[in-house]
Design a protein around this motif. Structure first.
Motif, PDB file in Angstrom:
ATOM      1  N   TYR A  75       1.049  -1.370   0.047  1.00 15.94           N
ATOM      2  CA  TYR A  75       0.041  -0.092  -0.057  1.00 15.94           C
ATOM      3  C   TYR A  75       0.874   1.269  -0.097  1.00 15.94           C
ATOM      4  O   TYR A  75       2.101   1.364   0.546  1.00 15.94           O
ATOM      5  CB  TYR A  75      -0.912   0.190   1.126  1.00 15.94           C
ATOM      6  N   ARG A  77       0.660   5.812  -0.479  1.00 16.97           N
ATOM      7  CA  ARG A  77      -0.350   7.068  -0.765  1.00 16.97           C
ATOM      8  C   ARG A  77       0.074   7.433  -2.314  1.00 16.97           C
ATOM      9  O   ARG A  77      -0.654   8.422  -2.613  1.00 16.97           O
ATOM     10  CB  ARG A  77      -0.022   8.112   0.296  1.00 16.97           C
ATOM     11  N   PRO A 128     -14.189  -1.103   4.194  1.00 20.94           N
ATOM     12  CA  PRO A 128     -14.254   0.302   3.387  1.00 20.94           C
ATOM     13  C   PRO A 128     -13.064   1.126   3.741  1.00 20.94           C
ATOM     14  O   PRO A 128     -12.365   1.709   2.937  1.00 20.94           O
ATOM     15  CB  PRO A 128     -15.638   0.785   3.781  1.00 20.94           C
ATOM     16  N   VAL A 131     -10.156  -0.071   1.977  1.00 23.32           N
ATOM     17  CA  VAL A 131     -10.064   0.183   0.298  1.00 23.32           C
ATOM     18  C   VAL A 131      -9.925   1.647   0.152  1.00 23.32           C
ATOM     19  O   VAL A 131      -9.363   1.943  -0.825  1.00 23.32           O
ATOM     20  CB  VAL A 131     -11.481  -0.515   0.132  1.00 23.32           C
ATOM     21  N   ARG A 132     -10.555   2.465   0.935  1.00 22.35           N
ATOM     22  CA  ARG A 132     -10.486   3.896   0.544  1.00 22.35           C
ATOM     23  C   ARG A 132      -9.312   4.636   1.032  1.00 22.35           C
ATOM     24  O   ARG A 132      -8.883   5.577   0.486  1.00 22.35           O
ATOM     25  CB  ARG A 132     -11.705   4.548   1.327  1.00 22.35           C
ATOM     26  N   PHE A 133      -8.430   4.111   1.943  1.00 26.45           N
ATOM     27  CA  PHE A 133      -7.473   4.756   2.676  1.00 26.45           C
ATOM     28  C   PHE A 133      -6.061   4.151   2.329  1.00 26.45           C
ATOM     29  O   PHE A 133      -5.432   4.464   1.259  1.00 26.45           O
ATOM     30  CB  PHE A 133      -7.764   5.252   4.002  1.00 26.45           C
ATOM     31  N   ARG A 136      -6.132   2.598  -1.221  1.00 27.06           N
ATOM     32  CA  ARG A 136      -6.888   3.236  -2.432  1.00 27.06           C
ATOM     33  C   ARG A 136      -6.179   3.116  -3.979  1.00 27.06           C
ATOM     34  O   ARG A 136      -6.572   2.818  -4.892  1.00 27.06           O
ATOM     35  CB  ARG A 136      -7.273   4.487  -2.374  1.00 27.06           C
ATOM     36  N   THR A 137      -4.642   3.656  -3.629  1.00 28.36           N
ATOM     37  CA  THR A 137      -4.027   3.701  -5.100  1.00 28.36           C
ATOM     38  C   THR A 137      -3.655   2.250  -5.446  1.00 28.36           C
ATOM     39  O   THR A 137      -3.908   2.105  -6.740  1.00 28.36           O
ATOM     40  CB  THR A 137      -2.579   4.491  -4.800  1.00 28.36           C
ATOM     41  N   TYR A 139      -5.977  -0.417  -5.303  1.00 26.41           N
ATOM     42  CA  TYR A 139      -7.142  -1.050  -5.592  1.00 26.41           C
ATOM     43  C   TYR A 139      -7.514  -0.336  -6.929  1.00 26.41           C
ATOM     44  O   TYR A 139      -8.008  -0.950  -7.804  1.00 26.41           O
ATOM     45  CB  TYR A 139      -8.093  -0.824  -4.672  1.00 26.41           C
ATOM     46  N   ASP A 140      -7.259   1.077  -7.259  1.00 30.19           N
ATOM     47  CA  ASP A 140      -7.496   1.772  -8.273  1.00 30.19           C
ATOM     48  C   ASP A 140      -6.444   1.236  -9.491  1.00 30.19           C
ATOM     49  O   ASP A 140      -7.198   0.919 -10.364  1.00 30.19           O
ATOM     50  CB  ASP A 140      -7.069   3.374  -8.133  1.00 30.19           C
ATOM     51  N   ARG A 143      -7.874  -2.119 -10.465  1.00 28.18           N
ATOM     52  CA  ARG A 143      -9.222  -2.031 -11.469  1.00 28.18           C
ATOM     53  C   ARG A 143      -8.655  -1.872 -12.804  1.00 28.18           C
ATOM     54  O   ARG A 143      -9.248  -2.215 -13.943  1.00 28.18           O
ATOM     55  CB  ARG A 143     -10.066  -0.912 -10.944  1.00 28.18           C
TER      56      ARG A 143
END
Length: 232
Positions: A75, A77, A128, A131-133, A136-137, A139-140, A143
């Motif tokens: 993970y 930022r 959540p 996934v969002r914090f 996030r990058t 999982y983006d 996708r």
């Protein structure tokens, strides 16, 4: 069978490589640091290559029967592009070299549904938040990777495991084309699922979940793991 494994020096990639060699397959293990790769076997070829280098990727793909991508990054930022750029180079190389079978890894959260059978805290708060914090990058970019795979003309399968943990043996794990109950997938089980699809050819052009049902960690173990991120 001739297999090439990208992300071979990660925790899952090593398991894939070890299991494949044990079954008698010829494996090309792709890593940026071959000097740190811990496995040796007469059927194993360890090559130095970066998945972001299209020419190096094409050399690794040439002559293979199937491609396994176990790419993973911690993970961060910062923006992540390894998954999408890497799979772009992999699929382009497969097309040029006439290799059809591709199996790769993303995450169970990309099913886009809540974890079945889980309590309110895990479904509405913990997952959540992850996934969002912190994730996030990552999982983006996963996708974006899935979109590239979905649009390519290869015989692909995408495996979406849950929280990864280490075990020494493959279990009687579950597989489905929808999100399964449970929070965890062992890397041994994930590696075996990748290998089985690459070799046996099941679940073509399908997103599948793989879930370990025995000897799984606790929620506290998950919290500790996610606090520091992780690699495939």
């Amino acid at each position: 069978m001739k297999l090439v494994v990208f992300g071979a020096n990660g925790p899952t990639g090593r398991q894939v490589t070890e299991q494949a060699v044990a079954e008698g397959h010829t494996v090309t293990a792709v890593t940026r640091r071959p000097d740190t790769f811990p496995l040796e076997d007469r059927r194993l070829h360890v090559v130095r290559a970066d998945v972001l280098d299209p020419a190096a990727v094409e050399r690794a793909v040439a002559g293979q029967d199937a491609v396994i991508s176990a790419l993973g990054v911690p993970y961060s930022r910062d923006p992540v592009t390894v998954y999408s750029e890497g799979i772009t180079h992999i699929t382009q190389a497969m097309t040029k070299q006439g290799v059809r079978r591709l199996v790769c890894v993303t995450s169970t959260v990309l099913f886009g549904v809540e974890a079945p059978g889980e309590g309110f805290f895990f479904r509405k708060v913990l997952e959540p938040f992850i996934v969002r914090f912190p994730g996030r990058t990552v999982y983006d970019d996963m996708r974006r990777m899935e979109e590239i795979v979905r649009d390519c003309d290869r015989d692909w399968t995408v495996i979406r495991p849950a929280g990864l943990f280490d075990t020494t043996a493959v279990s009687d794990y579950q597989v489905a084309d929808a999100r399964l109950p449970g929070r965890f997938t062992s890397r041994a089980d994930l590696a075996n699922a990748l290998l089985r699809r690459a070799v046996d050819g099941g679940h073509v052009r399908t997103f599948i979940d793989v879930r370990t049902t025995e000897g799984t960690p606790s929620l506290l173990d998950l919290l500790r793991k996610e606090a520091v991120g992780g690699k495939k």
